[in-house]
Design a protein around this motif. Structure first.
Motif, PDB file in Angstrom:
ATOM      1  N   UNK A 132       0.801  -1.228   0.000  1.00  0.00           N
ATOM      2  CA  UNK A 132       0.000   0.000   0.000  1.00  0.00           C
ATOM      3  C   UNK A 132       0.835   1.279   0.000  1.00  0.00           C
ATOM      4  N   UNK A 133       2.069   1.187  -0.386  1.00  0.00           N
ATOM      5  CA  UNK A 133       2.935   2.354  -0.513  1.00  0.00           C
ATOM      6  C   UNK A 133       3.248   2.525  -1.998  1.00  0.00           C
ATOM      7  N   UNK A 134       3.171   3.778  -2.479  1.00  0.00           N
ATOM      8  CA  UNK A 134       3.417   4.055  -3.890  1.00  0.00           C
ATOM      9  C   UNK A 134       4.661   4.905  -4.063  1.00  0.00           C
ATOM     10  N   UNK A 135       5.320   4.682  -5.178  1.00  0.00           N
ATOM     11  CA  UNK A 135       6.478   5.507  -5.518  1.00  0.00           C
ATOM     12  C   UNK A 135       6.005   6.759  -6.242  1.00  0.00           C
ATOM     13  N   UNK A 136       6.943   7.574  -6.667  1.00  0.00           N
ATOM     14  CA  UNK A 136       6.606   8.721  -7.493  1.00  0.00           C
ATOM     15  C   UNK A 136       6.148   8.255  -8.871  1.00  0.00           C
ATOM     16  N   UNK A 137       5.534   9.158  -9.639  1.00  0.00           N
ATOM     17  CA  UNK A 137       4.988   8.819 -10.961  1.00  0.00           C
ATOM     18  C   UNK A 137       5.986   9.098 -12.073  1.00  0.00           C
ATOM     19  N   UNK A 138       6.087   8.163 -13.003  1.00  0.00           N
ATOM     20  CA  UNK A 138       6.699   8.421 -14.299  1.00  0.00           C
ATOM     21  C   UNK A 138       5.512   8.646 -15.222  1.00  0.00           C
ATOM     22  N   UNK A 139       5.481   9.764 -15.952  1.00  0.00           N
ATOM     23  CA  UNK A 139       4.319  10.033 -16.789  1.00  0.00           C
ATOM     24  C   UNK A 139       4.724  10.684 -18.098  1.00  0.00           C
ATOM     25  N   UNK A 140       3.921  10.443 -19.126  1.00  0.00           N
ATOM     26  CA  UNK A 140       4.091  11.077 -20.433  1.00  0.00           C
ATOM     27  C   UNK A 140       2.714  11.373 -21.009  1.00  0.00           C
ATOM     28  N   UNK A 141       2.674  12.361 -21.896  1.00  0.00           N
ATOM     29  CA  UNK A 141       1.474  12.639 -22.684  1.00  0.00           C
ATOM     30  C   UNK A 141       1.673  11.921 -24.012  1.00  0.00           C
ATOM     31  N   UNK A 142       0.588  11.361 -24.563  1.00  0.00           N
ATOM     32  CA  UNK A 142       0.696  10.570 -25.789  1.00  0.00           C
ATOM     33  C   UNK A 142      -0.103  11.227 -26.903  1.00  0.00           C
ATOM     34  N   UNK A 143       0.543  11.433 -28.034  1.00  0.00           N
ATOM     35  CA  UNK A 143      -0.152  11.803 -29.268  1.00  0.00           C
ATOM     36  C   UNK A 143      -0.418  10.508 -30.007  1.00  0.00           C
ATOM     37  N   UNK A 144      -1.685  10.158 -30.140  1.00  0.00           N
ATOM     38  CA  UNK A 144      -2.039   8.890 -30.779  1.00  0.00           C
ATOM     39  C   UNK A 144      -1.914   9.011 -32.286  1.00  0.00           C
ATOM     40  N   UNK A 145      -1.251   8.031 -32.899  1.00  0.00           N
ATOM     41  CA  UNK A 145      -1.133   7.946 -34.349  1.00  0.00           C
ATOM     42  C   UNK A 145      -2.187   6.949 -34.823  1.00  0.00           C
TER      43      UNK A 145
END
Length: 190
Positions: A132-145
């Motif tokens: 029940x412990x979470x790390x920081x987020x890795x995130x990206x925005x996606x342009x869908x092709x």
């Protein structure tokens, strides 16, 4: 004196817990916070946790990927969201990857409506989870092709009424057809 000892123990536990925050996952070749272009479904391969400088991870922890879509429908001002969540267990050395990541909008109540393309956004969020412990987020925005075959149609939605083609030619003014026995009797009497 007991209060001071208890205070020192609590402070050391607090400091110890901050030192043991889970390491944020990293994706091979893609830094966090950028915009990438992908065709759906797509694959993501992570950098194994054993190569991190701050390698706080547990072999029993899981890596979670949340692929989210936010969109508007034609003629509707409400913002809709949908997401797909996938989890993988860590492999040897803390290696992980996700295959076939894809998300689609929810079925819409009014037929014939499509998503507004300029207002559709995709985001991918990846984090490590353990007890029940979470790390920081890795995130990206996606342009869908989009491929030429793929359309922007909402799943399980048809445009307009169904047309059922007749199997035989329709007779507009049908005459009653007598049974075969009556036909034979009629021919014999003539």
């Amino acid at each position: 004196m007991k209060k001071y000892i208890l205070y020192i123990i609590l402070m050391s536990l607090t400091t110890f817990s901050f030192a043991q925050t889970l390491a944020t996952p990293k994706v091979d070749g893609i830094p966090t916070g950028i915009t990438i272009s992908e065709k759906f479904p797509f694959h993501i391969k992570g950098i194994p946790f054993k190569y991190f400088d701050t390698n706080v991870w547990n072999p029993k922890s899981v890596v979670v990927a949340e692929l989210q879509i936010t969109y508007y429908m034609e003629g509707d001002t409400k913002l809709y969201t949908n997401k797909t969540i996938k989890k993988v267990n860590l492999g040897e050395g803390g290696s992980w990857s996700f295959a076939n990541l894809s998300v689609a909008p929810l079925p819409y109540a009014i037929q014939g409506k499509q998503m507004v393309e300029g207002k559709t956004n995709y985001g991918l969020f990846i984090y490590q989870e353990y007890l029940n412990q979470r790390s920081g987020l890795w995130n990206v925005k996606i342009n869908r092709i989009y491929s030429t075959i793929e359309s922007h149609k909402i799943p399980d939605q048809n445009k307009g009424p169904k047309v059922i083609l007749p199997k035989d030619k329709i007779i507009l003014n049908p005459q009653p057809i007598p049974p075969k026995e009556i036909k034979k009797k009629l021919k014999g009497n003539l």
